[in-house]
Design a protein around this motif. Structure first.
Motif, PDB file in Angstrom:
ATOM      1  N   TRP A 179      66.629  70.564  55.721  1.00  0.00           N
ATOM      2  CA  TRP A 179      65.393  70.143  56.389  1.00  0.00           C
ATOM      3  C   TRP A 179      64.915  68.738  56.016  1.00  0.00           C
ATOM      4  O   TRP A 179      64.546  67.960  56.896  1.00  0.00           O
ATOM      5  CB  TRP A 179      64.274  71.155  56.088  1.00  0.00           C
ATOM      6  N   LEU A 180      64.926  68.406  54.730  1.00  0.00           N
ATOM      7  CA  LEU A 180      64.293  67.152  54.325  1.00  0.00           C
ATOM      8  C   LEU A 180      65.165  65.920  54.542  1.00  0.00           C
ATOM      9  O   LEU A 180      64.675  64.803  54.454  1.00  0.00           O
ATOM     10  CB  LEU A 180      63.880  67.221  52.850  1.00  0.00           C
ATOM     11  N   ALA A 181      66.470  66.132  54.799  1.00  0.00           N
ATOM     12  CA  ALA A 181      67.335  64.974  55.032  1.00  0.00           C
ATOM     13  C   ALA A 181      66.858  64.161  56.235  1.00  0.00           C
ATOM     14  O   ALA A 181      67.101  62.957  56.314  1.00  0.00           O
ATOM     15  CB  ALA A 181      68.777  65.427  55.236  1.00  0.00           C
ATOM     16  N   GLU A 182      66.162  64.801  57.171  1.00  0.00           N
ATOM     17  CA  GLU A 182      65.636  64.089  58.333  1.00  0.00           C
ATOM     18  C   GLU A 182      64.352  63.333  58.008  1.00  0.00           C
ATOM     19  O   GLU A 182      63.901  62.510  58.810  1.00  0.00           O
ATOM     20  CB  GLU A 182      65.378  65.079  59.476  1.00  0.00           C
ATOM     21  N   TRP A 183      63.765  63.626  56.850  1.00  0.00           N
ATOM     22  CA  TRP A 183      62.547  62.927  56.424  1.00  0.00           C
ATOM     23  C   TRP A 183      62.765  62.366  55.020  1.00  0.00           C
ATOM     24  O   TRP A 183      62.180  62.850  54.042  1.00  0.00           O
ATOM     25  CB  TRP A 183      61.349  63.875  56.429  1.00  0.00           C
ATOM     26  N   PRO A 184      63.588  61.335  54.914  1.00  0.00           N
ATOM     27  CA  PRO A 184      63.895  60.788  53.583  1.00  0.00           C
ATOM     28  C   PRO A 184      62.665  60.253  52.868  1.00  0.00           C
ATOM     29  O   PRO A 184      62.669  60.147  51.637  1.00  0.00           O
ATOM     30  CB  PRO A 184      64.888  59.658  53.890  1.00  0.00           C
ATOM     31  N   VAL A 185      61.601  59.936  53.618  1.00  0.00           N
ATOM     32  CA  VAL A 185      60.388  59.423  52.974  1.00  0.00           C
ATOM     33  C   VAL A 185      59.778  60.477  52.061  1.00  0.00           C
ATOM     34  O   VAL A 185      59.202  60.142  51.016  1.00  0.00           O
ATOM     35  CB  VAL A 185      59.368  58.947  54.037  1.00  0.00           C
ATOM     36  N   ILE A 186      59.909  61.755  52.413  1.00  0.00           N
ATOM     37  CA  ILE A 186      59.361  62.827  51.571  1.00  0.00           C
ATOM     38  C   ILE A 186      60.132  62.907  50.259  1.00  0.00           C
ATOM     39  O   ILE A 186      59.542  62.992  49.174  1.00  0.00           O
ATOM     40  CB  ILE A 186      59.408  64.171  52.318  1.00  0.00           C
ATOM     41  N   ILE A 187      61.466  62.881  50.352  1.00  0.00           N
ATOM     42  CA  ILE A 187      62.284  62.925  49.136  1.00  0.00           C
ATOM     43  C   ILE A 187      61.994  61.716  48.257  1.00  0.00           C
ATOM     44  O   ILE A 187      61.856  61.832  47.031  1.00  0.00           O
ATOM     45  CB  ILE A 187      63.779  62.983  49.506  1.00  0.00           C
ATOM     46  N   SER A 188      61.861  60.545  48.884  1.00  0.00           N
ATOM     47  CA  SER A 188      61.569  59.331  48.124  1.00  0.00           C
ATOM     48  C   SER A 188      60.216  59.435  47.424  1.00  0.00           C
ATOM     49  O   SER A 188      60.058  59.013  46.272  1.00  0.00           O
ATOM     50  CB  SER A 188      61.587  58.114  49.053  1.00  0.00           C
ATOM     51  N   GLY A 189      59.230  60.001  48.116  1.00  0.00           N
ATOM     52  CA  GLY A 189      57.914  60.167  47.513  1.00  0.00           C
ATOM     53  C   GLY A 189      57.943  61.100  46.321  1.00  0.00           C
ATOM     54  O   GLY A 189      57.300  60.837  45.295  1.00  0.00           O
ATOM     55  N   VAL A 190      58.698  62.191  46.431  1.00  0.00           N
ATOM     56  CA  VAL A 190      58.828  63.125  45.304  1.00  0.00           C
ATOM     57  C   VAL A 190      59.480  62.432  44.115  1.00  0.00           C
ATOM     58  O   VAL A 190      59.073  62.624  42.959  1.00  0.00           O
ATOM     59  CB  VAL A 190      59.646  64.363  45.733  1.00  0.00           C
ATOM     60  N   MET A 191      60.477  61.601  44.384  1.00  0.00           N
ATOM     61  CA  MET A 191      61.164  60.900  43.300  1.00  0.00           C
ATOM     62  C   MET A 191      60.224  59.951  42.564  1.00  0.00           C
ATOM     63  O   MET A 191      60.219  59.899  41.326  1.00  0.00           O
ATOM     64  CB  MET A 191      62.353  60.122  43.863  1.00  0.00           C
ATOM     65  N   LEU A 192      59.428  59.194  43.302  1.00  0.00           N
ATOM     66  CA  LEU A 192      58.500  58.259  42.661  1.00  0.00           C
ATOM     67  C   LEU A 192      57.421  59.000  41.883  1.00  0.00           C
ATOM     68  O   LEU A 192      57.060  58.614  40.766  1.00  0.00           O
ATOM     69  CB  LEU A 192      57.862  57.351  43.719  1.00  0.00           C
ATOM     70  N   PHE A 193      56.895  60.067  42.460  1.00  0.00           N
ATOM     71  CA  PHE A 193      55.881  60.876  41.791  1.00  0.00           C
ATOM     72  C   PHE A 193      56.435  61.445  40.484  1.00  0.00           C
ATOM     73  O   PHE A 193      55.798  61.368  39.429  1.00  0.00           O
ATOM     74  CB  PHE A 193      55.432  62.002  42.720  1.00  0.00           C
ATOM     75  N   ALA A 194      57.654  62.004  40.552  1.00  0.00           N
ATOM     76  CA  ALA A 194      58.271  62.573  39.359  1.00  0.00           C
ATOM     77  C   ALA A 194      58.549  61.502  38.318  1.00  0.00           C
ATOM     78  O   ALA A 194      58.431  61.753  37.111  1.00  0.00           O
ATOM     79  CB  ALA A 194      59.563  63.295  39.739  1.00  0.00           C
ATOM     80  N   SER A 195      58.912  60.296  38.757  1.00  0.00           N
ATOM     81  CA  SER A 195      59.207  59.214  37.819  1.00  0.00           C
ATOM     82  C   SER A 195      58.006  58.890  36.950  1.00  0.00           C
ATOM     83  O   SER A 195      58.133  58.706  35.732  1.00  0.00           O
ATOM     84  CB  SER A 195      59.647  57.960  38.580  1.00  0.00           C
ATOM     85  N   GLY A 196      56.819  58.813  37.572  1.00  0.00           N
ATOM     86  CA  GLY A 196      55.614  58.547  36.798  1.00  0.00           C
ATOM     87  C   GLY A 196      55.334  59.630  35.786  1.00  0.00           C
ATOM     88  O   GLY A 196      54.966  59.354  34.631  1.00  0.00           O
ATOM     89  N   GLY A 197      55.534  60.878  36.188  1.00  0.00           N
ATOM     90  CA  GLY A 197      55.300  61.988  35.270  1.00  0.00           C
ATOM     91  C   GLY A 197      56.292  62.015  34.123  1.00  0.00           C
ATOM     92  O   GLY A 197      55.923  62.265  32.972  1.00  0.00           O
ATOM     93  N   ILE A 198      57.563  61.756  34.420  1.00  0.00           N
ATOM     94  CA  ILE A 198      58.580  61.753  33.372  1.00  0.00           C
ATOM     95  C   ILE A 198      58.309  60.646  32.367  1.00  0.00           C
ATOM     96  O   ILE A 198      58.420  60.845  31.150  1.00  0.00           O
ATOM     97  CB  ILE A 198      59.978  61.587  33.990  1.00  0.00           C
ATOM     98  N   LEU A 199      57.943  59.455  32.869  1.00  0.00           N
ATOM     99  CA  LEU A 199      57.675  58.341  31.964  1.00  0.00           C
ATOM    100  C   LEU A 199      56.512  58.659  31.038  1.00  0.00           C
ATOM    101  O   LEU A 199      56.544  58.336  29.845  1.00  0.00           O
ATOM    102  CB  LEU A 199      57.376  57.074  32.771  1.00  0.00           C
ATOM    103  N   TYR A 200      55.471  59.323  31.573  1.00  0.00           N
ATOM    104  CA  TYR A 200      54.358  59.754  30.721  1.00  0.00           C
ATOM    105  C   TYR A 200      54.861  60.700  29.637  1.00  0.00           C
ATOM    106  O   TYR A 200      54.526  60.550  28.453  1.00  0.00           O
ATOM    107  CB  TYR A 200      53.279  60.440  31.561  1.00  0.00           C
ATOM    108  N   ALA A 201      55.674  61.681  30.023  1.00  0.00           N
ATOM    109  CA  ALA A 201      56.159  62.682  29.060  1.00  0.00           C
ATOM    110  C   ALA A 201      57.025  62.047  27.983  1.00  0.00           C
ATOM    111  O   ALA A 201      56.949  62.425  26.809  1.00  0.00           O
ATOM    112  CB  ALA A 201      56.941  63.773  29.801  1.00  0.00           C
TER     113      ALA A 201
END
Length: 237
Positions: A179-201
Motif C-alpha cells: 500500500w505505501l509504496a504508492e505514497w513514498p512521502v508517508i514512508i519518508s515522513g516516518v523515517m524523518l520522525f523516527a530519526s529525531g526520536g532515535i537521536l534523542y535516545a
C-alpha cells in the motif's frame, strides 16, 4: 521467490536478530569482571554507533527527498519531542526501556523502506535486510540487559517479547510493499520522525552509558558500529 514473500522472509530474519542478541546476553558469562564490564560498555557503544549510522545513512537520506527543509526539520524535531515525552513517562513509571524503544524506532521504518524497495526496485533488499539484522543484534543484546536490570520480567518473558516484536518487521514491510509504496512521502515522513526520536535516545540514554573511567576502548565500539552502517550503505547503493 515472489517479492512479497521475500519481504516477509527478509524482514522476519532481520527482526529475529533481536531475540538472538537477547539470548546471547542471557547466557554470556565473561571472566574476569573488568573484561565483562568493558565489553558491555563497548557493545552499548556499538549499538549506539549502529543507530547513528541508520540515521545518517538510511533514514535521513531516504526521508528528505520528498520534503522542503522546513517540513523535514519539523518532522525530525517532532520525533525528538515525542521520544522525550515518552522518556519522561517511562521515568515516572520507574522503568527504563530506552534501548528497546530506540531499537523498534529503527527497525520499523527500515522495514517499511525494505518493503517499498522491493515494490519499487530501487535498492538491494537482501543487503538492506542484512544491515538491519547486524544493527538489531547488538541492540537486542543491550535492550535485554536494560530490561533485565530495570524490570521484574524473567529472561524467558523478555526473549519471548523480543520474538513477538520481530513480527513488527514483516507487518511493516508488507504494509509498505502493498500500500505505501504508492505514497513514498508517508514512508519518508516516518523515517524523518523516527530519526529525531532515535537521536534523542542515543544521546539521552545510550551514549552516557558508554563512558568508563580510565578506559578508552568502549567509545571505539561506536566507531565500529557506524563503520558497519557505512559499509552496508555503500554495498546497498
Amino acid at each position: 521467490m515472489a517479492p512479497l514473500y521475500s519481504v516477509i522472509f527478509l524482514t522476519l530474519c532481520a527482526g529475529l536478530a533481536m531475540p538472538l542478541g537477547a539470548l546471547i546476553a542471557n547466557f554470556e558469562r565473561i571472566k574476569p569482571q573488568w573484561l565483562e564490564t568493558e565489553l558491555m560498555h563497548a557493545i552499548t557503544a556499538f549499538g549506539g554507533g549502529a543507530l547513528l549510522s541508520a540515521i545518517a545513512l538510511v533514514l535521513v537520506p531516504e526521508g528528505i527527498p520528498h520534503f522542503s527543509p522546513w517540513s523535514a526539520a519539523v518532522l525530525f524535531l517532532s520525533g525528538g519531542v515525542v521520544f522525550m515525552w515518552l522518556d519522561i513517562w517511562l521515568s515516572k513509571q520507574q522503568t527504563s526501556m530506552s534501548q528497546l524503544v530506540a531499537m523498534l524506532a529503527d527497525f520499523i521504518p527500515e522495514s517499511l523502506a525494505l518493503g517499498a524497495a522491493f515494490a519499487l526496485g530501487t535498492i538491494n533488499g537482501v543487503l538492506l535486510a542484512g544491515l538491519i539484522a547486524m544493527q538489531n543484534l547488538p541492540e537486542g543484546f543491550n535492550a535485554f540487559r536494560e530490561l533485565k536490570a530495570s524490570s521484574p520480567y524473567r529472561s524467558r518473558t523478555i526473549i519471548l517479547l523480543f520474538v513477538l516484536l520481530a513480527l513488527c518487521g514483516p507487518i511493516a514491510g508488507v504494509i509498505a510493499h502493498l500500500w505505501l509504496a504508492e505514497w513514498p512521502v508517508i514512508i519518508s515522513g516516518v523515517m524523518l520522525f523516527a530519526s529525531g526520536g532515535i537521536l534523542y535516545a542515543v544521546f539521552q540514554d545510550i551514549a552516557p552509558r558508554v563512558v568508563l573511567e580510565k578506559h578508552w576502548m568502549p567509545p571505539m565500539g561506536a566507531v565500529m558500529g557506524f563503520v558497519l552502517g557505512l559499509v552496508g550503505y555503500m554495498l546497498v547503493h
